[in-house]
Design an enzyme around this catalytic site. Structure first.
Site, PDB file in Angstrom:
ATOM      1  N   THR A 135      32.772  33.828  40.977  1.00 34.44           N
ATOM      2  CA  THR A 135      32.116  34.558  42.054  1.00 34.44           C
ATOM      3  C   THR A 135      31.263  33.637  42.928  1.00 34.44           C
ATOM      4  O   THR A 135      30.798  32.599  42.451  1.00 34.44           O
ATOM      5  CB  THR A 135      31.210  35.649  41.437  1.00 34.44           C
ATOM      6  OG1 THR A 135      30.389  36.211  42.446  1.00 34.44           O
ATOM      7  CG2 THR A 135      30.300  35.087  40.350  1.00 34.44           C
ATOM      8  N   ASP A 136      31.023  34.063  44.149  1.00 28.99           N
ATOM      9  CA  ASP A 136      30.115  33.292  45.021  1.00 28.99           C
ATOM     10  C   ASP A 136      28.659  33.398  44.560  1.00 28.99           C
ATOM     11  O   ASP A 136      27.809  32.624  44.995  1.00 28.99           O
ATOM     12  CB  ASP A 136      30.244  33.750  46.486  1.00 28.99           C
ATOM     13  CG  ASP A 136      29.906  35.226  46.715  1.00 28.99           C
ATOM     14  OD1 ASP A 136      29.599  35.941  45.743  1.00 28.99           O
ATOM     15  OD2 ASP A 136      29.953  35.658  47.889  1.00 28.99           O
ATOM     16  N   GLU A 137      28.372  34.362  43.655  1.00 32.16           N
ATOM     17  CA  GLU A 137      26.977  34.560  43.238  1.00 32.16           C
ATOM     18  C   GLU A 137      26.426  33.367  42.467  1.00 32.16           C
ATOM     19  O   GLU A 137      25.210  33.234  42.330  1.00 32.16           O
ATOM     20  CB  GLU A 137      26.850  35.837  42.390  1.00 32.16           C
ATOM     21  CG  GLU A 137      27.261  37.064  43.158  1.00 32.16           C
ATOM     22  CD  GLU A 137      26.691  38.359  42.592  1.00 32.16           C
ATOM     23  OE1 GLU A 137      25.773  38.316  41.783  1.00 32.16           O
ATOM     24  OE2 GLU A 137      27.190  39.407  43.004  1.00 32.16           O
ATOM     25  N   TYR A 161      24.045  38.202  35.307  1.00 33.12           N
ATOM     26  CA  TYR A 161      25.490  38.178  35.606  1.00 33.12           C
ATOM     27  C   TYR A 161      25.909  36.824  36.171  1.00 33.12           C
ATOM     28  O   TYR A 161      26.823  36.174  35.647  1.00 33.12           O
ATOM     29  CB  TYR A 161      25.852  39.301  36.597  1.00 33.12           C
ATOM     30  CG  TYR A 161      27.210  39.109  37.254  1.00 33.12           C
ATOM     31  CD1 TYR A 161      28.384  39.194  36.516  1.00 33.12           C
ATOM     32  CD2 TYR A 161      27.321  38.815  38.621  1.00 33.12           C
ATOM     33  CE1 TYR A 161      29.636  39.004  37.118  1.00 33.12           C
ATOM     34  CE2 TYR A 161      28.558  38.632  39.229  1.00 33.12           C
ATOM     35  CZ  TYR A 161      29.713  38.727  38.472  1.00 33.12           C
ATOM     36  OH  TYR A 161      30.937  38.523  39.062  1.00 33.12           O
ATOM     37  N   LYS A 165      28.345  33.838  34.659  1.00 34.16           N
ATOM     38  CA  LYS A 165      29.562  33.356  35.341  1.00 34.16           C
ATOM     39  C   LYS A 165      29.455  31.845  35.581  1.00 34.16           C
ATOM     40  O   LYS A 165      30.428  31.110  35.421  1.00 34.16           O
ATOM     41  CB  LYS A 165      29.773  34.089  36.671  1.00 34.16           C
ATOM     42  CG  LYS A 165      30.161  35.549  36.553  1.00 34.16           C
ATOM     43  CD  LYS A 165      31.508  35.797  35.873  1.00 34.16           C
ATOM     44  CE  LYS A 165      32.703  35.387  36.701  1.00 34.16           C
ATOM     45  NZ  LYS A 165      33.982  35.800  36.075  1.00 34.16           N
TER      46      LYS A 165
HETATM   47  P1  NAD Z   1      35.818  45.035  36.678  1.00 30.20           P
HETATM   48  O1  NAD Z   1      34.501  45.251  36.018  1.00 30.20           O
HETATM   49  O2  NAD Z   1      36.369  46.075  37.575  1.00 30.20           O
HETATM   50  O3  NAD Z   1      36.936  44.775  35.547  1.00 30.20           O
HETATM   51  C1  NAD Z   1      36.712  43.953  34.443  1.00 30.20           C
HETATM   52  C2  NAD Z   1      37.856  44.162  33.457  1.00 30.20           C
HETATM   53  O4  NAD Z   1      37.628  43.288  32.332  1.00 30.20           O
HETATM   54  C3  NAD Z   1      37.943  45.589  32.908  1.00 30.20           C
HETATM   55  O5  NAD Z   1      39.285  46.015  32.894  1.00 30.20           O
HETATM   56  C4  NAD Z   1      37.415  45.458  31.485  1.00 30.20           C
HETATM   57  O6  NAD Z   1      37.965  46.390  30.577  1.00 30.20           O
HETATM   58  C5  NAD Z   1      37.829  44.030  31.140  1.00 30.20           C
HETATM   59  N1  NAD Z   1      36.977  43.452  30.088  1.00 30.20           N
HETATM   60  C6  NAD Z   1      35.622  43.444  30.029  1.00 30.20           C
HETATM   61  N2  NAD Z   1      35.207  42.846  28.901  1.00 30.20           N
HETATM   62  C7  NAD Z   1      36.331  42.463  28.233  1.00 30.20           C
HETATM   63  C8  NAD Z   1      36.555  41.795  26.990  1.00 30.20           C
HETATM   64  N3  NAD Z   1      35.535  41.406  26.218  1.00 30.20           N
HETATM   65  N4  NAD Z   1      37.828  41.535  26.616  1.00 30.20           N
HETATM   66  C9  NAD Z   1      38.864  41.935  27.413  1.00 30.20           C
HETATM   67  N5  NAD Z   1      38.711  42.585  28.565  1.00 30.20           N
HETATM   68  C10 NAD Z   1      37.461  42.841  28.971  1.00 30.20           C
HETATM   69  O7  NAD Z   1      35.697  43.641  37.398  1.00 30.20           O
HETATM   70  P2  NAD Z   1      36.259  43.152  38.829  1.00 30.20           P
HETATM   71  O8  NAD Z   1      35.324  43.569  39.870  1.00 30.20           O
HETATM   72  O9  NAD Z   1      37.698  43.495  38.921  1.00 30.20           O
HETATM   73  O10 NAD Z   1      36.095  41.571  38.657  1.00 30.20           O
HETATM   74  C11 NAD Z   1      37.116  40.805  38.030  1.00 30.20           C
HETATM   75  C12 NAD Z   1      36.696  39.351  37.994  1.00 30.20           C
HETATM   76  O11 NAD Z   1      36.468  38.890  39.324  1.00 30.20           O
HETATM   77  C13 NAD Z   1      35.390  39.110  37.242  1.00 30.20           C
HETATM   78  O12 NAD Z   1      35.515  37.905  36.536  1.00 30.20           O
HETATM   79  C14 NAD Z   1      34.339  38.992  38.333  1.00 30.20           C
HETATM   80  O13 NAD Z   1      33.286  38.152  37.915  1.00 30.20           O
HETATM   81  C15 NAD Z   1      35.152  38.360  39.444  1.00 30.20           C
HETATM   82  N6  NAD Z   1      34.718  38.667  40.814  1.00 30.20           N
HETATM   83  C16 NAD Z   1      34.534  39.957  41.224  1.00 30.20           C
HETATM   84  C17 NAD Z   1      34.190  40.221  42.548  1.00 30.20           C
HETATM   85  C18 NAD Z   1      34.012  41.632  43.057  1.00 30.20           C
HETATM   86  O14 NAD Z   1      33.590  41.818  44.205  1.00 30.20           O
HETATM   87  N7  NAD Z   1      34.307  42.653  42.301  1.00 30.20           N
HETATM   88  C19 NAD Z   1      34.035  39.164  43.447  1.00 30.20           C
HETATM   89  C20 NAD Z   1      34.194  37.851  42.993  1.00 30.20           C
HETATM   90  C21 NAD Z   1      34.573  37.623  41.670  1.00 30.20           C
HETATM   91  O1  DAU Z   2      29.653  38.453  45.600  1.00 31.92           O
HETATM   92  C1  DAU Z   2      30.587  38.738  44.616  1.00 31.92           C
HETATM   93  C2  DAU Z   2      30.044  39.797  43.677  1.00 31.92           C
HETATM   94  O2  DAU Z   2      30.039  41.021  44.401  1.00 31.92           O
HETATM   95  C3  DAU Z   2      30.828  39.941  42.384  1.00 31.92           C
HETATM   96  O3  DAU Z   2      30.763  38.748  41.657  1.00 31.92           O
HETATM   97  C4  DAU Z   2      30.298  41.103  41.545  1.00 31.92           C
HETATM   98  O4  DAU Z   2      31.116  41.280  40.399  1.00 31.92           O
HETATM   99  C5  DAU Z   2      30.323  42.353  42.393  1.00 31.92           C
HETATM  100  O5  DAU Z   2      29.755  43.428  41.669  1.00 31.92           O
HETATM  101  C6  DAU Z   2      29.565  42.158  43.710  1.00 31.92           C
HETATM  102  O6  DAU Z   2      28.133  42.020  43.458  1.00 31.92           O
HETATM  103  P1  DAU Z   2      27.030  42.742  44.373  1.00 31.92           P
HETATM  104  O7  DAU Z   2      25.814  42.887  43.567  1.00 31.92           O
HETATM  105  O8  DAU Z   2      26.937  42.101  45.708  1.00 31.92           O
HETATM  106  O9  DAU Z   2      27.789  44.170  44.580  1.00 31.92           O
HETATM  107  P2  DAU Z   2      27.236  45.685  44.561  1.00 31.92           P
HETATM  108  O10 DAU Z   2      28.346  46.548  45.033  1.00 31.92           O
HETATM  109  O11 DAU Z   2      26.572  46.019  43.273  1.00 31.92           O
HETATM  110  O12 DAU Z   2      26.099  45.668  45.678  1.00 31.92           O
HETATM  111  C7  DAU Z   2      26.390  45.301  47.024  1.00 31.92           C
HETATM  112  C8  DAU Z   2      25.072  45.323  47.790  1.00 31.92           C
HETATM  113  O13 DAU Z   2      24.622  46.688  47.890  1.00 31.92           O
HETATM  114  C9  DAU Z   2      23.956  44.570  47.101  1.00 31.92           C
HETATM  115  O14 DAU Z   2      23.139  43.934  48.079  1.00 31.92           O
HETATM  116  C10 DAU Z   2      23.152  45.654  46.382  1.00 31.92           C
HETATM  117  C11 DAU Z   2      23.332  46.873  47.303  1.00 31.92           C
HETATM  118  N1  DAU Z   2      23.353  48.179  46.595  1.00 31.92           N
HETATM  119  C12 DAU Z   2      24.181  48.340  45.558  1.00 31.92           C
HETATM  120  C13 DAU Z   2      24.236  49.541  44.878  1.00 31.92           C
HETATM  121  C14 DAU Z   2      25.168  49.719  43.679  1.00 31.92           C
HETATM  122  C15 DAU Z   2      22.542  49.218  47.058  1.00 31.92           C
HETATM  123  O15 DAU Z   2      21.791  49.068  48.050  1.00 31.92           O
HETATM  124  N2  DAU Z   2      22.583  50.407  46.379  1.00 31.92           N
HETATM  125  C16 DAU Z   2      23.395  50.605  45.296  1.00 31.92           C
HETATM  126  O16 DAU Z   2      23.349  51.721  44.712  1.00 31.92           O
END
Ligand code: NAD
Ligand code: DAU
Length: 355
Positions: A135-137, A161, A165
């Site tokens: 992730t970019d985080e 988190y 990562k």
């Molecule tokens: P998500 O939470 O929707 O899905 C995670 C999946 O991993 C689920 O299916 C869960 O059952 C599985 N999982 C969790 N723990 C596990 C374990 N111990 N063993 C096997 N499976 C397990 O996540 P996402 O948003 O699809 O993110 C996927 C990946 O991409 C993550 O590594 C996250 O850090 C990364 N990522 C997400 C975002 C985003 O915006 N969502 C952005 C950048 C990177």
């Molecule tokens: O940048 C990549 C990341 O983006 C991924 O690595 C993470 O897995 C993914 O969850 C996401 O993280 P964020 O924390 O940016 O996403 P989230 O949707 O939780 O929140 C987006 C923005 O909105 C953040 O600034 C927090 C704000 N927010 C979020 C929620 C859930 C609110 O203001 N209210 C809310 O209820």
């Protein structure tokens, strides 16, 4: 070419799009989806591919080293695309141990299994690849006037988190440097699109508008995120898995920065229009709540390296992506209702109580 590819976390949001893309695009590959099916994993995300002959689902925990080794043996894995993780920042603030376990120990368990299995073969690492999705985080937070995160930006994670990562990214790179494992890491910005669990901003707000629940905006709503349509991320993963340089890092982003409050207004307008509400009808649901602890001000990714070296760029304009996304959630209310029944209400109460 025949390949046996292990995709972890394939029942989650991004993972399900990656599984779908690979199963459909590469009929000669065997795609093994390893997922523990935590609260975030949902096999309904993969209904349309579950009968395909080149798709197998295995329920397992990436932290269970013996189970992971068995999967490597049984399916003769030669490529890994690792997405399984705990992914929600707010949950990591409440329960950091689970994040360290899954994201750090789970990644290490996969790396070690891959190393032992691949090193035992005569060809060792030839034709193998371990692709870690990050992730970019991990880069921390930008000020409003800072330049974008590049692949050279120093790691500076702030939440449990992102710290977990970052740690997993270091382990992946260490396995290349120490053992010669052909690894690649990507750091992506915020994804949006179908099948995202409604704890994340966009699906949560769409669902709350539908149920006329308050929309909890953290702080002043001024934080900025860079949004990428999830299928564009899946396409980038495909390109990088096949053509990315070993031991390299690629940033993936949308060049699409939005202040939360502006994005929220777009979501409200789109949902109201599609439901048939008058313009501005749901504005009253906006509720400013206590900010997230350690809330990163701004993320924004420079993905020019990926464009220049491998030709990838986002294909979807944000206006089109958000319209598609809102429509999908409104058209798939059964999917949402199944997820939000049961444990979900408890989660919601605990997360937003007293804010
Ligand atoms: P998500 O939470 O929707 O899905 C995670 C999946 O991993 C689920 O299916 C869960 O059952 C599985 N999982 C969790 N723990 C596990 C374990 N111990 N063993 C096997 N499976 C397990 O996540 P996402 O948003 O699809 O993110 C996927 C990946 O991409 C993550 O590594 C996250 O850090 C990364 N990522 C997400 C975002 C985003 O915006 N969502 C952005 C950048 C990177
Ligand atoms: O940048 C990549 C990341 O983006 C991924 O690595 C993470 O897995 C993914 O969850 C996401 O993280 P964020 O924390 O940016 O996403 P989230 O949707 O939780 O929140 C987006 C923005 O909105 C953040 O600034 C927090 C704000 N927010 C979020 C929620 C859930 C609110 O203001 N209210 C809310 O209820």
């Amino acid at each position: 070419m025949k390949r046996n590819i292990l995709i972890t976390g394939g029942a989650g949001f991004i993972g399900s799009h990656v599984v779908r893309l690979f199963v459909e695009k590469y009929p000669d590959y065997n795609i093994i989806n390893l997922d523990k099916l935590t609260y975030a994993g949902n096999l309904a995300n993969l209904k349309d591919v579950e009968q395909k002959p080149n798709y197998t689902f295995v329920k397992a925990d990436i932290c269970d080293f013996d189970a992971v080794c068995e999967i490597f043996d049984k399916y003769d894995i030669d490529g890994v695309i690792h997405l399984a993780a705990e992914s929600h920042v707010d949950r990591s603030i409440k329960d950091p141990f689970t994040f360290a376990r899954t994201n750090v120990i789970g990644t290490l368990s996969l790396l070690q299994a891959a190393r032992l299995k691949w090193e035992a073969k005569p060809e060792r690492y030839e034709g193998k690849r371990f692709y870690h999705i990050s992730t970019d985080e991990v880069y921390g937070a930008l000020e409003f006037d800072d330049t974008l995160f590049t692949e050279q930006t120093k790691y500076d994670p702030h939440s449990p988190y992102s710290a977990s990562k970052a740690s997993s990214d270091h382990f992946v790179r260490a396995f290349h440097d120490t053992y010669g494992m052909p690894t690649v890491v990507t750091n992506c910005s915020n994804n949006y699109g179908p099948y995202q669990f409604p704890e994340k901003l966009i699906p949560l707000f769409i669902n709350n508008i539908r149920h006329r629940r308050p929309l909890p905006v953290y702080g002043k709503g001024e934080n900025v995120r860079d949004w990428l349509y999830v299928e564009d991320h899946a396409r980038a993963i495909d390109v990088i898995f096949h053509e990315g340089k070993v031991a390299d890092t690629y940033n993936i982003g949308g060049f699409n920065e939005w202040r939360n409050i502006d994005l929220i207004k777009v979501i409200i307008r789109t949902v109201d229009r599609l439901i048939g509400n008058p313009e501005g009808y749901s504005d009253e649901l906006i509720t400013y709540v206590t900010d997230r602890a350690g809330h990163d001000l701004r993320y924004a990714i420079d993905s020019r390296k990926l464009k220049n070296e491998l030709g990838w760029e986002p294909s979807l304009q944000f206006e089109e992506g958000i319209e598609k996304t809102v429509r999908w959630y409104l058209d798939n209310q059964e999917w949402m209702d199944n997820i939000t029944s049961g444990e979900y209400e408890k989660y919601y109460e605990e997360m937003y109580k007293g804010r």
